[in-house]
Design a protein around this motif. Structure first.
Motif: not given
Length: 86
Positions: A48-61
């Motif tokens: 779950l943490v891995e997927k949340v980080l993916e979303v956060a980094v993608t959104d920031t980019l």
């Protein structure tokens, strides 16, 4: 950003503390798995943490570089999320 920009960390108590900090390989032989738990084990939480980080980094980019192609966003996200090795 300052720490005041982030929401407070959730309070952990009871059963969830054991599930967060205990790897399933440390359970004694014959121990029941808590499949009905609302939290699950730490491996599930790690995914779950891995997927949340993916979303956060993608959104920031996406917000900081709106003209990046999808492929470039994915490459940069993967670079950001690579495990640090020494």
């Amino acid at each position: 950003p300052t720490m005041s920009n982030y929401p407070p960390l959730p309070k952990l108590s009871g059963e969830v503390i054991l599930e967060v900090f205990t790897h399933r390989s440390l359970r004694f032989s014959g121990a029941l798995l808590v499949e009905d738990s609302e939290y699950g084990d730490n491996e599930r939480l790690a995914i779950l943490v891995e997927k949340v980080l993916e979303v956060a980094v993608t959104d920031t980019l996406f917000r900081k570089r709106p003209m990046l192609k999808a492929e470039e966003i994915e490459v940069r996200r993967c670079v950001c999320l690579l495990p640090i090795t020494s």
